[in-house]
Design a protein around this motif. Structure first.
Motif, PDB file in Angstrom:
ATOM      1  N   ARG A   1      62.520 -34.120  24.536  1.00  0.00           N
ATOM      2  CA  ARG A   1      61.834 -32.950  24.144  1.00  0.00           C
ATOM      3  C   ARG A   1      60.332 -33.032  23.721  1.00  0.00           C
ATOM      4  NH1 ARG A   1      65.442 -28.958  20.447  1.00  0.00           N
ATOM      5  NH2 ARG A   1      63.587 -28.779  19.566  1.00  0.00           N
ATOM      6  N   LYS A   2      59.399 -32.232  24.077  1.00  0.00           N
ATOM      7  CA  LYS A   2      58.195 -32.311  23.759  1.00  0.00           C
ATOM      8  C   LYS A   2      57.639 -32.515  22.254  1.00  0.00           C
ATOM      9  CE  LYS A   2      53.797 -30.714  25.575  1.00  0.00           C
ATOM     10  NZ  LYS A   2      53.186 -29.454  26.552  1.00  0.00           N
TER      11      LYS A   2
ATOM     12  N   TYR B   1      68.112 -36.911  26.294  1.00  0.00           N
ATOM     13  CA  TYR B   1      67.461 -35.508  26.243  1.00  0.00           C
ATOM     14  C   TYR B   1      65.846 -35.849  25.571  1.00  0.00           C
ATOM     15  CZ  TYR B   1      66.735 -30.822  24.822  1.00  0.00           C
ATOM     16  OH  TYR B   1      66.365 -29.531  24.213  1.00  0.00           O
TER      17      TYR B   1
ATOM     18  N   LYS C   1      59.584 -27.492  28.538  1.00  0.00           N
ATOM     19  CA  LYS C   1      59.355 -28.493  27.451  1.00  0.00           C
ATOM     20  C   LYS C   1      60.505 -29.769  27.064  1.00  0.00           C
ATOM     21  CE  LYS C   1      55.823 -25.556  25.731  1.00  0.00           C
ATOM     22  NZ  LYS C   1      55.315 -24.878  24.222  1.00  0.00           N
ATOM     23  N   SER C   2      61.338 -29.615  28.189  1.00  0.00           N
ATOM     24  CA  SER C   2      62.153 -30.915  27.793  1.00  0.00           C
ATOM     25  C   SER C   2      62.637 -31.326  29.206  1.00  0.00           C
ATOM     26  CB  SER C   2      63.562 -30.411  27.176  1.00  0.00           C
ATOM     27  OG  SER C   2      64.198 -29.476  27.754  1.00  0.00           O
ATOM     28  N   LYS C   3      63.284 -32.481  28.967  1.00  0.00           N
ATOM     29  CA  LYS C   3      63.444 -33.390  30.368  1.00  0.00           C
ATOM     30  C   LYS C   3      64.994 -33.884  29.960  1.00  0.00           C
ATOM     31  CE  LYS C   3      58.792 -34.545  31.674  1.00  0.00           C
ATOM     32  NZ  LYS C   3      58.813 -33.802  32.971  1.00  0.00           N
TER      33      LYS C   3
ATOM     34  N   PHE D   1      55.396 -39.158  30.954  1.00  0.00           N
ATOM     35  CA  PHE D   1      56.405 -38.831  32.135  1.00  0.00           C
ATOM     36  C   PHE D   1      55.992 -38.787  33.398  1.00  0.00           C
ATOM     37  CE2 PHE D   1      60.230 -39.131  29.218  1.00  0.00           C
ATOM     38  CZ  PHE D   1      61.071 -39.350  30.302  1.00  0.00           C
ATOM     39  N   LYS D   2      54.749 -38.444  33.568  1.00  0.00           N
ATOM     40  CA  LYS D   2      54.164 -37.897  34.968  1.00  0.00           C
ATOM     41  C   LYS D   2      53.929 -39.250  35.589  1.00  0.00           C
ATOM     42  CE  LYS D   2      51.787 -33.761  33.793  1.00  0.00           C
ATOM     43  NZ  LYS D   2      51.301 -33.553  32.582  1.00  0.00           N
TER      44      LYS D   2
ATOM     45  N   MET E   1      65.928 -37.979  36.966  1.00  0.00           N
ATOM     46  CA  MET E   1      65.097 -37.195  36.002  1.00  0.00           C
ATOM     47  C   MET E   1      65.083 -35.857  36.651  1.00  0.00           C
ATOM     48  SD  MET E   1      61.206 -38.260  34.612  1.00  0.00           S
ATOM     49  CE  MET E   1      61.124 -39.240  36.261  1.00  0.00           C
ATOM     50  N   ARG E   2      65.122 -34.567  35.427  1.00  0.00           N
ATOM     51  CA  ARG E   2      64.869 -33.342  35.729  1.00  0.00           C
ATOM     52  C   ARG E   2      64.275 -32.623  34.753  1.00  0.00           C
ATOM     53  NH1 ARG E   2      70.260 -33.752  34.483  1.00  0.00           N
ATOM     54  NH2 ARG E   2      71.138 -32.256  33.326  1.00  0.00           N
ATOM     55  N   GLU E   3      63.436 -31.847  34.911  1.00  0.00           N
ATOM     56  CA  GLU E   3      62.505 -30.931  34.178  1.00  0.00           C
ATOM     57  C   GLU E   3      63.055 -29.639  33.857  1.00  0.00           C
ATOM     58  OE1 GLU E   3      57.970 -30.527  33.056  1.00  0.00           O
ATOM     59  OE2 GLU E   3      58.485 -31.596  34.769  1.00  0.00           O
TER      60      GLU E   3
ATOM     61  N   ALA F   1      67.161 -37.068  31.686  1.00  0.00           N
ATOM     62  CA  ALA F   1      67.186 -38.174  32.519  1.00  0.00           C
ATOM     63  C   ALA F   1      68.659 -39.189  32.237  1.00  0.00           C
ATOM     64  CB  ALA F   1      65.930 -38.984  31.980  1.00  0.00           C
TER      65      ALA F   1
END
Length: 198
Positions: free
Chosen positions: A88-89, A86, A70-72, A100-101, A65-67, A74
């Protein structure tokens, strides 16, 4: 909601995250999830799926996972390989994005969305819905070094199959060979007998 996990051992962090998920009304474990495609099918049919803008449902284990603001991005893995997601918030919503935290490498998810190809040529799912299917309470072996200890690989086959694609391919081929031998012998009137193992 506790979000500072500093000073805690990895398993305690995961247990605390599971507790937070339960407190917010999310089930961190098991229910069925209907999929439409595996990674193998997605990669074989990607052009057709992109052209039709067809939604797919996929389930897999979070492997990286990489941030990026406002998107990640994974990577999710099933039996047949990995595919990028992909997230997106503005698409999945603020609450789902903030969850996601509480997710870790090894957790299993159900994803729903459409495919696209990134600028680097990677087939990616634009995640519209994300469901936690199972929380992983033990960390996977470290990504770069993998599972090198031979004793651990043999005693913990399930971990080896998760993190070692070569071992997984070997077991898939072995399983197909044994199935073919059994079918051949069954079709020719042989009887399978279990005997004590010495």
């Amino acid at each position: 909601m506790m979000t500072d996990f500093s000073g805690m051992d990895p398993i305690s962090v995961r247990l605390e995250k599971m507790k937070v998920l339960r407190e917010t009304g999310k089930n961190p474990f098991g229910y069925s999830y209907e999929t439409t495609h595996t990674t193998e099918q997605i990669l074989e049919e990607k052009n057709e799926l992109i052209a039709k803008e067809e939604k797919i449902r996929f389930a897999g284990r979070l492997m990286s996972m990489r941030e990026m603001g406002k998107s990640k991005f994974a990577h999710f893995q099933d039996t047949y390989g990995q595919i990028q997601g992909y997230v997106r918030k503005d698409i999945i919503g603020e609450e789902a994005f903030n969850d996601f935290k509480l997710y870790d490498i090894g957790d299993i998810f159900g994803l729903e969305g459409k495919l696209f190809i990134t600028k680097t040529g990677e087939t990616t799912i634009i995640v519209e819905k994300l469901e936690l299917l199972s929380k992983s309470l033990r960390p996977l072996p470290e990504k770069w070094h993998g599972l090198k200890d031979v004793e651990t690989r043999y005693r913990q086959r399930y971990v080896d199959l998760i993190v070692n694609p070569e071992a997984r391919k070997t077991f898939i081929v072995r399983s197909k060979i044994i199935k073919a031998i059994r079918e051949y012998l069954d079709n020719n009137g042989f009887l399978e007998v279990e005997t004590p193992i010495l």
